[in-house]
Design an enzyme around this catalytic site. Sequence first.
Site, PDB file in Angstrom:
ATOM      1  CG  ASP A 287     -49.962 -13.776  14.171  1.00 16.72           C
ATOM      2  OD1 ASP A 287     -50.319 -12.841  14.898  1.00 16.72           O
ATOM      3  OD2 ASP A 287     -49.670 -13.633  12.977  1.00 16.72           O
ATOM      4  CD  GLU A 321     -51.670  -7.432  13.019  1.00 19.98           C
ATOM      5  OE1 GLU A 321     -50.608  -6.918  12.664  1.00 19.98           O
ATOM      6  OE2 GLU A 321     -51.971  -8.607  12.729  1.00 19.98           O
TER       7      GLU A 321
HETATM    8 ZN   LIG Z   1     -50.053 -10.984  14.880  1.00 16.49          ZN
END
Ligand SMILES: [Zn+2]
Length: 456
Positions: A287, A321
């Site tokens: 991620d 993000e």
């Molecule tokens: Zn992510």
Amino acid sequence: MKKILSILLIIFWISCEKTNPNKLGKIASSFKENGNKIIEKSISDSSGFNRLAELCDTFGPRFSGSKNLEKALVWIMEEMQKDGLENVRAEEVMVPKWVRGAESAQMISPWKKNLAMLGLGGSIGTGKNGITADVIVVSNFDELTNRSNEVNGKIVLYNVPFESYGKTVQYRVRGAIEAAKYGAVASLVRSVGPFSMNTPHTGNSSYEKGIKKIPHAAITLEDAAMIGRIIANGQKVQINLNMEARTDPDVISHNVIGEIIGSDFPEQIIVMGGHIDSWDVGQGAMDDGGGCVAAWQALKVLKELNIRPKRTIRVVLWTNEENGLRGGNAYRDKYINELNNHILAIESDAGVFKPTGFGFTGPEESLKVLQDIGTLLKPIGSGIITKGGGGADIGPIMREGVPGMGLSVKGEKYFWYHHTSADTWDKLDRTEFNQCVASMAVMAYVVADMEIRLPR
Ligand SMILES: [Zn+2]
């Protein structure tokens, strides 16, 4: 007789389809040769997977506002230039800077235990002396409301088992707000994940104007469940929480971009990527370092095969993000007048596990086109294009009308590691990663090179 004949014909046709599962769609057939070349090259070339290790190991986690992130971005641009990508550039984005600082949690009664914990993004600190208070355990917001007269002066623990990320994450995001409404002094969540080896999960959280800010942190699934049991058995639990967390003024970060410019319609863009920022623990390998490097590698594969499609493929590694989405929003603002020519946006942000296909949001006729293209990916099992999908970073441009898709993967284990110290490169599989590269490369290439412009 005619009717019987036509029924027989249909049965024959269906059985042919079944016996020939690798049958290519109409559009796909004309891209068979290059499609296979791209798949072969992506699968046999592990330079992307190794590069992901180098990114993770050289720079560490890439949290917004950190030097790690900006150093990684400089290195990425140098590497993209070495790859021969075109128009390599960085675009400034102001991002929030949350600083975790030292932090700890300890159960002090009924017995002493250090609790593995992670403060949640955006949280305030506890002050020097920390916060010591009795714990009230609730299993959802309704229970909190029903027992609101017991909350004042306590630490609220949301002991909520994982259902799905979308469902359970609300306690991480809104937990402090709801607890503070009834006078809680701090709030804790059971980490948002289905499985734990004593791994706390961080993630973003919010406050609301007019409601007192209280410190908000995650403890492990094991400890949350245990505290729940102790209290259910009639004993009191007291916790001491110490957090230095603070929010500094915004700082400059960057979206990083590299392209292969289209030969016939350079102004028409297929945008593809992931978010290069991560949380401040682990390595952000899945991620979303993996998604970023897979998209980048897809472009490198095309470059090395000397394939230049009619339209431009633009890889964007969005910043911030995790705790702001500033990169995705800044991209939309900067290119707002060119979004009509953004043909398709593709994001990989669900981990780079075994890919199964893509989820697509856009008109039905485009879905059919993409399903046709998907038949090229059958040999590696990633050709299923389903309705609905996208990604956080492409969300802002999708809301402006750009069709969007997200890479779908077998992600059962993704939330074991998500936002933890265990999100590291060693958890990933070379073949699965390479298949992600192949899937993104084939999809972006055919949409960029086909005769028709993908309808929107
Ligand atoms: Zn992510």
